[in-house]
Design a protein around this motif. Structure first.
Motif, short mmCIF file in Angstrom:
data_model
loop_
_atom_site.label_atom_id
_atom_site.label_comp_id
_atom_site.label_asym_id
_atom_site.label_seq_id
_atom_site.Cartn_x
_atom_site.Cartn_y
_atom_site.Cartn_z
N GLN A 151 -5.92 -10.80 54.30
CA GLN A 151 -5.73 -9.71 55.24
C GLN A 151 -6.56 -9.86 56.51
O GLN A 151 -6.10 -9.54 57.61
CB GLN A 151 -6.08 -8.38 54.55
CG GLN A 151 -5.11 -7.99 53.46
CD GLN A 151 -5.42 -6.62 52.86
OE1 GLN A 151 -6.54 -6.11 52.95
NE2 GLN A 151 -4.42 -6.01 52.25
N VAL A 152 -7.80 -10.34 56.37
CA VAL A 152 -8.70 -10.37 57.54
C VAL A 152 -8.50 -11.60 58.42
O VAL A 152 -8.76 -11.55 59.63
CB VAL A 152 -10.17 -10.27 57.07
CG1 VAL A 152 -10.69 -11.62 56.55
CG2 VAL A 152 -11.08 -9.76 58.19
N ILE A 153 -8.04 -12.71 57.86
CA ILE A 153 -7.91 -13.96 58.63
C ILE A 153 -6.98 -13.81 59.84
O ILE A 153 -7.34 -14.23 60.95
CB ILE A 153 -7.47 -15.11 57.69
CG1 ILE A 153 -8.67 -15.56 56.84
CG2 ILE A 153 -6.90 -16.28 58.47
CD1 ILE A 153 -8.31 -16.49 55.69
N ALA A 185 -5.83 -3.04 53.80
CA ALA A 185 -4.71 -2.18 53.39
C ALA A 185 -4.46 -2.39 51.91
O ALA A 185 -4.97 -3.34 51.31
CB ALA A 185 -3.45 -2.52 54.20
N VAL A 186 -3.68 -1.51 51.33
CA VAL A 186 -3.31 -1.69 49.93
C VAL A 186 -2.40 -2.91 49.83
O VAL A 186 -1.70 -3.26 50.78
CB VAL A 186 -2.60 -0.44 49.36
CG1 VAL A 186 -3.51 0.77 49.41
CG2 VAL A 186 -1.32 -0.16 50.12
N ASP A 187 -2.43 -3.57 48.67
CA ASP A 187 -1.54 -4.72 48.49
C ASP A 187 -0.51 -4.46 47.41
O ASP A 187 0.04 -5.38 46.82
CB ASP A 187 -2.33 -6.00 48.22
CG ASP A 187 -3.25 -5.89 47.02
OD1 ASP A 187 -3.23 -4.83 46.35
OD2 ASP A 187 -3.97 -6.86 46.73
N ILE A 188 -0.26 -3.17 47.17
CA ILE A 188 0.90 -2.76 46.38
C ILE A 188 1.56 -1.61 47.15
O ILE A 188 0.92 -1.01 48.02
CB ILE A 188 0.52 -2.29 44.96
CG1 ILE A 188 -0.39 -1.05 45.02
CG2 ILE A 188 -0.15 -3.40 44.17
CD1 ILE A 188 -0.64 -0.44 43.66
N PRO A 189 2.81 -1.29 46.91
CA PRO A 189 3.47 -0.24 47.69
C PRO A 189 2.71 1.09 47.65
O PRO A 189 2.21 1.51 46.61
CB PRO A 189 4.84 -0.12 47.01
CG PRO A 189 5.09 -1.47 46.45
CD PRO A 189 3.74 -1.97 45.99
N SER A 190 2.64 1.75 48.80
CA SER A 190 1.89 3.01 48.93
C SER A 190 2.35 4.07 47.95
O SER A 190 1.54 4.85 47.45
CB SER A 190 2.02 3.55 50.36
OG SER A 190 1.59 2.62 51.30
N ALA A 234 -0.09 1.16 52.80
CA ALA A 234 -0.97 2.04 53.59
C ALA A 234 -2.25 1.34 54.04
O ALA A 234 -2.85 0.58 53.27
CB ALA A 234 -1.33 3.27 52.77
N PRO A 235 -2.69 1.58 55.27
CA PRO A 235 -3.97 1.05 55.74
C PRO A 235 -5.14 1.72 55.02
O PRO A 235 -5.03 2.87 54.54
CB PRO A 235 -3.97 1.37 57.24
CG PRO A 235 -2.98 2.48 57.40
CD PRO A 235 -1.96 2.30 56.33
N GLY A 236 -6.27 1.02 54.97
CA GLY A 236 -7.42 1.49 54.21
C GLY A 236 -7.93 2.85 54.63
O GLY A 236 -8.36 3.65 53.78
N THR A 282 -13.91 -1.84 54.97
CA THR A 282 -13.31 -1.37 56.21
C THR A 282 -13.04 -2.53 57.16
O THR A 282 -12.97 -2.35 58.38
CB THR A 282 -14.23 -0.35 56.90
OG1 THR A 282 -15.50 -0.96 57.18
CG2 THR A 282 -14.45 0.87 56.02
N TYR A 283 -12.93 -3.74 56.64
CA TYR A 283 -12.73 -4.91 57.48
C TYR A 283 -11.38 -4.81 58.21
O TYR A 283 -10.47 -4.10 57.76
CB TYR A 283 -12.80 -6.19 56.65
CG TYR A 283 -11.81 -6.28 55.51
CD1 TYR A 283 -10.49 -6.68 55.72
CD2 TYR A 283 -12.19 -5.97 54.21
CE1 TYR A 283 -9.59 -6.77 54.69
CE2 TYR A 283 -11.28 -6.06 53.15
CZ TYR A 283 -9.98 -6.46 53.41
OH TYR A 283 -9.07 -6.54 52.37
N PRO A 284 -11.24 -5.50 59.33
CA PRO A 284 -9.97 -5.46 60.08
C PRO A 284 -8.80 -5.89 59.21
O PRO A 284 -8.86 -6.92 58.54
CB PRO A 284 -10.21 -6.46 61.22
CG PRO A 284 -11.69 -6.50 61.40
CD PRO A 284 -12.26 -6.33 60.01
#
Length: 493
Positions: free
Chosen positions: A177-179, A47-52, A70-72, A42-44
């Motif tokens: 994603q988080v950086i 999200a998925v890293d392939i198309p939703s 999509a977000p997680g 659930t880190y900031p």
């Protein structure tokens, strides 16, 4: 029977069992709710890293995705939805961690030991996903650090990073994603990179309500979109990665797209060099982002590529320089192809052989990615030689189809034991190793990638070098006589 894991793999096995009329099963998970990796991560920015459109079961398209990636939180909500719709709640045994499973050769039952007690089951499925156990770096002095340590897979939302001096170790998919999220709030951010990541442009946009309405009213439309995104993934991953020796130009073209993306976003040539991988595309998991590279242009962000020497009470020493920090963020991924991670708990089969230890000593090997001769009445989702270029959900569905075919056949024959025969098992493993020689993973440059695709033997059993379509067909057509069935009276059919 019992399924261990209430992520999307375990839920899919449960759904397929119910569709076949099987009701006497439980789904066990250590977590208090379903979702697996999406419940834990659930880190900031997660999200998925392939198309939703691709990230859902083929039989349960989700018309409610808000974005093309999509977000997680939405993915976790989708897992809860599936558990409700397919009536899996009654089968769940949450808050129960499986510690060990031992096969009793006299009764042909598995004795499953958990932190809540023990139970027996005829059939056992390990559906714990590969991204389950966080991997902490083995860096001298890390235990002496007096600040806050957070792993991306177990994010502490009660800790505020605003105004802090933060270090992130790791630039893989989670770090990417988080950086950017941390850089926006931290006073200073140091990013420690061991290996750069190939990054593609991210076509990320909000899905209009009108489009979502069409998906709800006409599910075939969404299924068509899912098919198109899956085919695109297959073209890149299967043709480019698996059949690299035949079409190396496809990988080179993809690398060119990644380099052009980096040039557009980072004008500094020296910085670009440090962010450019020196291994082939596909050796390591790539990702999509439009925000990652520009983060390194911020005045409060520093990319550190010197090897970390040690961690002190106050900071990190790299390249002879100590940088003091308040919080250390570990974006260091997961334990995958190593003892204790695959399988995720000790599985003691025939002759007292522990499956994980056997694989660790004798190289990872399976039949169709799900079965092993050492473990009767046992199947493993997401096991060695499983991952193809298809949608992750296509992989899950293929594994579930194979397993449920086996279980329903064993029940039909009234068999008390079902175990894959050595000959088809060995033939499958040999075929996988042979096919690997033509993939990008066999190229010398991959040795520099520090990829979790590889194990300590130098093999890459994380990947199945075949197309998703072939694996889908194979799960429905493999010869059930590749398994040996035993009855209660004579133990062998």
């Amino acid at each position: 029977m019992a399924v261990v894991g209430a992520g999307f793999s375990g839920l899919c096995v449960g759904i397929r069992l119910r569709q076949k009329g099987v009701r006497d099963f439980v789904i066990v998970d250590a977590a208090p709710s379903v979702g697996g990796v999406w419940r834990h991560n659930t880190y900031p920015g997660v999200a998925v890293d392939i198309p939703s459109a691709t990230y859902c079961y083929s039989f349960e398209p989700n018309p409610s995705w808000s974005r093309s990636f999509a977000p997680g939180a939405e993915v976790r909500a989708y897992a809860e939805h599936c558990a409700d719709k397919y009536r899996l709640r009654q089968h769940l045994r949450l808050g129960t961690k499986v510690e060990r499973a031992v096969f009793d050769e006299d009764t042909d039952l598995w004795h499953v030991h958990t932190d809540q007690g023990s139970f027996t089951t005829r059939f056992l499925v390990a559906a714990v996903g590969p991204l389950d156990q966080p991997k902490n770096p083995d860096i001298p002095g890390i235990a002496a650090f007096t600040g806050k340590i957070i792993h991306t897979a177990r994010w502490d939302h009660g800790h505020d990073l605003r105004g802090e001096r933060v270090a992130v170790i790791g630039t893989g998919a989670s770090g990417l994603q988080v950086i950017p999220e941390i850089a926006a709030v931290a006073d200073r951010l140091d990013v420690y990179q061991r290996t750069p990541i190939w990054v593609l442009p991210k076509v990320d946009f909000a899905i209009p309500r009108a489009v979502r309405a069409v998906f709800r009213a006409a599910p075939p439309v969404q299924r068509l979109v899912r098919l198109l995104t899956t085919v695109a993934s297959e073209i890149i991953m299967v043709l480019g990665i698996v059949h690299y020796s035949k079409v190396p130009f496809l990988v080179r073209a993809t690398e060119a797209v990644c380099r052009a993306h980096l040039r557009r976003q980072v004008p500094d040539r020296r910085l670009r060099r440090r962010l450019t991988p020196d291994y082939g595309f596909g050796c390591k998991r790539p990702s999509f982002s439009n925000r990652y590279f520009p983060t390194f242009l911020r005045g409060n962000v520093e990319l550190v590529t010197d090897g970390i020497e040690r961690i002190t009470e106050k900071g990190i020493v790299a390249g002879g320089t100590e940088r003091e920090i308040d919080t250390l963020v570990l974006a260091t991924g997961f334990k995958i192809l190593e003892l204790g991670a695959m399988p995720a708990f000790p599985v003691v089969g025939l002759g007292g052989v522990e499956l994980g230890a056997y694989w660790d000593e004798n190289r990872y090997q399976t039949y169709e990615g799900v079965a092993a001769p050492q473990a009767p009445n046992f199947w493993l989702m997401n096991g060695p030689y499983t991952v193809t270029g298809a949608s992750w959900f296509s992989i899950i569905e293929a594994g579930s189809t194979h397993i449920v075919r086996c279980i329903t056949e064993a029940r039909r024959r009234r068999a008390v034991r079902m175990v894959v025969r050595h000959r088809p098992h060995d033939a499958f493993t040999a075929d996988m190793r042979r096919r690997m020689k033509g993939t990008i993973l066999a190229q010398p440059s991959c040795a520099r990638s520090n990829s979790y695709y590889f194990d300590r033997h130098g093999d890459s059993p994380y990947v199945r070098p075949q197309s998703g379509l072939y694996v889908w067909r194979r799960s429905r057509s493999f010869d059930l006589d590749d398994y040996e069935f035993s009855m209660a009276d004579n133990r062998k059919e």
